[in-house]
Design a protein around this motif. Structure first.
Motif, mmCIF file in Angstrom:
data_model
loop_
_atom_site.group_PDB
_atom_site.id
_atom_site.type_symbol
_atom_site.label_atom_id
_atom_site.label_comp_id
_atom_site.label_asym_id
_atom_site.label_seq_id
_atom_site.Cartn_x
_atom_site.Cartn_y
_atom_site.Cartn_z
ATOM 1 N N PRO A 167 -0.823 -8.784 -0.592
ATOM 2 C CA PRO A 167 -0.919 -10.076 -1.297
ATOM 3 C C PRO A 167 -2.115 -10.182 -2.237
ATOM 4 N N ARG A 168 -3.155 -9.387 -2.009
ATOM 5 C CA ARG A 168 -4.342 -9.417 -2.876
ATOM 6 C C ARG A 168 -4.331 -8.254 -3.878
ATOM 7 N N GLY A 169 -3.180 -7.603 -4.006
ATOM 8 C CA GLY A 169 -3.059 -6.498 -4.950
ATOM 9 C C GLY A 169 -3.608 -5.189 -4.444
ATOM 10 N N GLU A 170 -3.886 -5.092 -3.128
ATOM 11 C CA GLU A 170 -4.439 -3.871 -2.566
ATOM 12 C C GLU A 170 -3.312 -2.941 -2.112
ATOM 13 N N ALA A 171 -3.586 -1.632 -2.088
ATOM 14 C CA ALA A 171 -2.607 -0.661 -1.618
ATOM 15 C C ALA A 171 -2.398 -0.831 -0.121
ATOM 16 N N GLN A 172 -1.137 -0.876 0.274
ATOM 17 C CA GLN A 172 -0.806 -1.013 1.696
ATOM 18 C C GLN A 172 0.166 0.059 2.168
ATOM 19 N N GLY A 173 0.343 1.100 1.376
ATOM 20 C CA GLY A 173 1.258 2.158 1.753
ATOM 21 C C GLY A 173 2.131 2.551 0.584
ATOM 22 N N VAL A 174 3.289 3.148 0.894
ATOM 23 C CA VAL A 174 4.210 3.592 -0.145
ATOM 24 C C VAL A 174 5.641 3.275 0.260
ATOM 25 N N VAL A 175 6.504 3.276 -0.746
ATOM 26 C CA VAL A 175 7.942 3.144 -0.525
ATOM 27 C C VAL A 175 8.602 4.424 -1.019
ATOM 28 N N LEU A 176 9.386 5.070 -0.159
ATOM 29 C CA LEU A 176 10.073 6.297 -0.550
ATOM 30 C C LEU A 176 11.302 5.971 -1.388
ATOM 31 N N GLN A 177 11.833 6.983 -2.035
ATOM 32 C CA GLN A 177 13.013 6.762 -2.874
ATOM 33 C C GLN A 177 14.217 6.288 -2.073
ATOM 34 N N ASP A 178 14.265 6.608 -0.790
ATOM 35 C CA ASP A 178 15.380 6.138 0.033
ATOM 36 C C ASP A 178 15.136 4.739 0.598
ATOM 37 N N GLY A 179 14.027 4.097 0.181
ATOM 38 C CA GLY A 179 13.725 2.743 0.611
ATOM 39 C C GLY A 179 12.822 2.636 1.817
ATOM 40 N N THR A 180 12.526 3.754 2.478
ATOM 41 C CA THR A 180 11.644 3.736 3.648
ATOM 42 C C THR A 180 10.235 3.297 3.258
ATOM 43 N N GLU A 181 9.683 2.355 4.008
ATOM 44 C CA GLU A 181 8.305 1.913 3.800
ATOM 45 C C GLU A 181 7.385 2.605 4.798
ATOM 46 N N VAL A 182 6.287 3.149 4.287
ATOM 47 C CA VAL A 182 5.267 3.764 5.136
ATOM 48 C C VAL A 182 3.968 3.025 4.872
ATOM 49 N N LYS A 183 3.488 2.288 5.844
ATOM 50 C CA LYS A 183 2.289 1.475 5.684
ATOM 51 C C LYS A 183 1.037 2.323 5.888
ATOM 52 N N SER A 184 -0.027 1.975 5.166
ATOM 53 C CA SER A 184 -1.317 2.652 5.347
ATOM 54 C C SER A 184 -2.425 1.825 4.714
ATOM 55 N N LYS A 185 -3.639 2.067 5.148
ATOM 56 C CA LYS A 185 -4.803 1.384 4.576
ATOM 57 C C LYS A 185 -5.296 2.091 3.322
ATOM 58 N N LEU A 186 -5.064 3.415 3.245
ATOM 59 C CA LEU A 186 -5.485 4.218 2.097
ATOM 60 C C LEU A 186 -4.270 4.932 1.520
ATOM 61 N N VAL A 187 -4.215 5.025 0.206
ATOM 62 C CA VAL A 187 -3.202 5.830 -0.475
ATOM 63 C C VAL A 187 -3.935 6.727 -1.468
ATOM 64 N N LEU A 188 -3.765 8.035 -1.314
ATOM 65 C CA LEU A 188 -4.365 8.994 -2.236
ATOM 66 C C LEU A 188 -3.245 9.696 -2.985
ATOM 67 N N SER A 189 -3.325 9.704 -4.297
ATOM 68 C CA SER A 189 -2.272 10.312 -5.104
ATOM 69 C C SER A 189 -2.730 11.639 -5.680
ATOM 70 N N ASN A 190 -1.981 12.695 -5.312
ATOM 71 C CA ASN A 190 -2.191 14.024 -5.871
ATOM 72 C C ASN A 190 -1.379 14.198 -7.159
ATOM 73 N N ALA A 191 -0.586 13.193 -7.493
ATOM 74 C CA ALA A 191 0.197 13.226 -8.729
ATOM 75 C C ALA A 191 -0.730 13.004 -9.919
ATOM 76 N N SER A 192 -0.203 13.210 -11.112
ATOM 77 C CA SER A 192 -1.003 12.994 -12.316
ATOM 78 C C SER A 192 -1.360 11.524 -12.468
ATOM 79 N N ALA A 193 -2.376 11.263 -13.290
ATOM 80 C CA ALA A 193 -2.767 9.877 -13.558
ATOM 81 C C ALA A 193 -1.610 9.111 -14.200
ATOM 82 N N GLN A 194 -0.874 9.773 -15.090
ATOM 83 C CA GLN A 194 0.237 9.106 -15.767
ATOM 84 C C GLN A 194 1.319 8.698 -14.781
ATOM 85 N N LEU A 195 1.727 9.619 -13.914
ATOM 86 C CA LEU A 195 2.760 9.300 -12.935
ATOM 87 C C LEU A 195 2.264 8.236 -11.955
#
Length: 577
Positions: free
Chosen positions: A314-342
């Motif tokens: 609700p405050r715009g903070e990262a709370q996890g990810v959503v997979l392409q199949d719709g699965t939600e995985v909650k987390s306090k930290l999200v680190l992206s190894n993808a490119s900055a653009q992606l």
């Protein structure tokens, strides 16, 4: 991409081998909640995950492909031939990562190369002379003296000069860049703590001392200007200049190309500064060792789990990810190894990032000159300048980076100019490597795998032509013709080939624009400005979302530093959550 003889069998073999390699470090069932989620199982993502889990942060790695490693993978494109399909040499991996994650215990083995560079000359249609460089300085000087006795005397001094520059800059690789805004914001104590970030910069300045002006010149000048100060022979200058343009849409005459050379000599192998080697079993061996170390600490690692978007609170903070199949995985930290653009243009929901930030990310220079061609051959290439022995065994020069069309820097500049106008180079720069010369497990007996790292090829062809199969094969045939000029019989030895143009590198490996560094390693895109000014310290405008791939400081190459540094920053924040 195109594969020659054995096409159907090649893809079947690739899939089976890929899955086996991919799951060597995979474990357990995907949980719906973790402390940290890492998007992408490239080597930096795996490094970040290993350090997070080692520090007690429950971590999962989610990789979209069927195998781990990002661009550091081993794939069996032609049955029986194991290719380092994208990245193909190791040197830059930070030694503390190898030590702290005990990568040798987890299976990492590297074949050191000595000699390491071979440049045959194509003169008047004949490839008779050659330049062989190795770690034995006396032998190397004798080789250089064929072209210039003055250069032979200067070479040890040049090597010592570069070594001093690299040693001075080395501390900057293992810490987040200085954040100038932190000095002027927040409580006084917090601002004073921020000044600690100056320590690596100060150490670098003190180490350089009187050589600071020379270092500045190397960082900002065209590499040709630097090399002209030291040497007079074109074969030596062109050979050395390849390290300044490899992977970069730049000419040896481009200002700032000197830094790319420094970046490529920053590594070490078994204590040998600037040495490069072949990973046993291919480059996937690096990723598998890191994955094994991460899994040993308890990291959950999954392949074929593509992430669709970052989940925000609700405050715009990262709370996890959503997979392409719709699965939600909650987390306090999200680190992206993808490119900055992606990461910021596709995975973060629209409207959540500042417009200026998005504009800078969109304008990040990702131009790439690289087309990688992986080749299966039924015998060793035999060079006119150094013919094969009768028994077919590899000779010392077969273990080298073999530089073709590198007789002088003007050839490299002309190749760059052609690609700048949207046409593949008519005489491309070719770095040819034969890792099976040192690691025979990569190919059937008597056969070899050959890596052709070529440039310059534009991402977009002139006139809007697509990089279709016809264009790919036409360029690959041109490359093979040039290899044939130096090593007659090469074309007849080819069993199969895998052609990876810039768009293919982007599609398969997620390299933006096909750029092997996730973005140009130019001075305007380094340190403070990588990937965006004010966000060079791995954090992003989204609290809890971090960039840990090659688009972050200190940049590309199989280095691991972005992953290790990002994990350190994220851990500090996690302790205050």
């Amino acid at each position: 991409m195109a594969v020659g003889r054995g096409l159907g069998r090649a893809w079947a073999g690739c899939s089976r081998q890929g899955r086996r390699l991919a799951h060597a470090g995979a474990r357990g069932q995907l949980q719906r909640e973790y402390d940290a989620v890492v998007i992408g199982g490239g080597h930096n993502g795996l490094v970040a995950a290993a350090y997070l889990q080692k520090s007690g942060v429950r971590t999962a790695v989610l990789e979209r492909r069927h195998l781990l490693g990002g661009a550091a993978v081993t794939e069996e494109i032609v049955p029986g031939f194991k290719f380092s399909r994208a990245s193909y040499l190791l040197s830059l991996l930070r030694p503390q990562i190898s030590t702290e994650l005990e990568l040798q215990r987890h299976g990492l083995r590297v074949y050191a190369r000595d000699p390491y560079s071979f440049t045959p000359m194509l003169e008047d249609g004949q490839a008779r002379r050659s330049l062989l460089l190795g770690h034995d300085m006396a032998d190397t000087q004798r080789q250089i003296a064929q072209f210039s006795s003055k250069d032979a005397q200067a070479y040890p001094k040049y090597e010592a000069f570069l070594s001093r520059l690299v040693s001075a800059l080395d501390p900057l690789l293992d810490a987040a860049p200085v954040d100038p805004s932190a000095w002027s914001q927040g409580p006084l104590l917090q601002r004073l703590r921020a000044l600690r970030g100056l320590q690596p910069l100060l150490r670098a300045g003190l180490a350089l001392g009187k050589q600071l002006p020379q270092c500045y010149q190397v960082l900002t000048a065209p590499i040709t200007r630097i090399l002209d100060l030291w040497f007079e022979s074109e074969p030596l200058k062109a050979t050395l200049a390849t390290d300044a343009v490899i992977g970069a849409m730049a000419s040896p005459h481009t200002p700032g190309s000197g830094y790319v050379l420094l970046h490529h000599v920053m590594g070490e192998l078994e204590g040998q500064k600037g040495a490069w080697g072949y990973v046993a079993g291919g480059m996937g061996g690096v990723s598998q060792a890191i994955a094994s170390a991460a899994a040993a600490h308890g990291t959950d690692i999954f392949t074929e789990k593509p992430v669709a978007r970052v989940l925000l609170g609700p405050r715009g903070e990262a709370q996890g990810v959503v997979l392409q199949d719709g699965t939600e995985v909650k987390s306090k930290l999200v680190l992206s190894n993808a490119s900055a653009q992606l990461t910021f243009l596709q995975l973060v929901p629209q409207g959540q990032l500042p417009e200026e930030f998005l504009q800078r990310v969109a304008q990040f220079d990702t131009r790439s000159p690289v087309t990688k061609i992986n080749v299966a051959v039924d015998r060793l290439p035999s060079f006119v300048a150094a013919p094969n022995a009768g028994d077919g065994r590899p000779l010392p020069h077969h273990q080298c980076s073999i530089h073709l069309n590198c007789e002088d820097t003007h050839l490299l500049h002309r190749a760059f100019q052609e690609a700048s106008s949207g046409e593949p180079s008519t005489r491309p720069m070719i770095e040819l490597c034969i890792p099976s010369a040192l690691d025979p497990t990569l190919a059937p007996p008597g056969c070899h795998v050959v890596s052709l790292f070529t440039q310059y090829t534009p991402y977009a062809l002139a006139g809007g032509r697509p990089w279709d199969e016809q264009e790919q094969n036409a360029y690959a045939d041109r490359v093979f013709d040039w290899v044939e000029a130096y090593a007659p019989g090469f074309k007849a030895s080819v069993i199969g080939r895998d052609i990876l143009t810039p768009p293919a590198l982007e599609k398969i490996f997620g390299l933006p624009g096909g750029n092997i560094f996730h973005g140009a390693m130019s001075l305007d895109q380094l340190y403070f400005a990588r990937p965006v000014p004010s966000y060079s310290g791995y954090r992003s405008p989204i609290p809890g979302l971090y960039l840990c791939g090659s688009g972050a400081h200190p940049g590309g190459g199989v280095m691991g530093a972005p992953g290790r540094n990002a994990a350190s920053v994220a851990l500090k924040d996690f302790k205050h959550v």
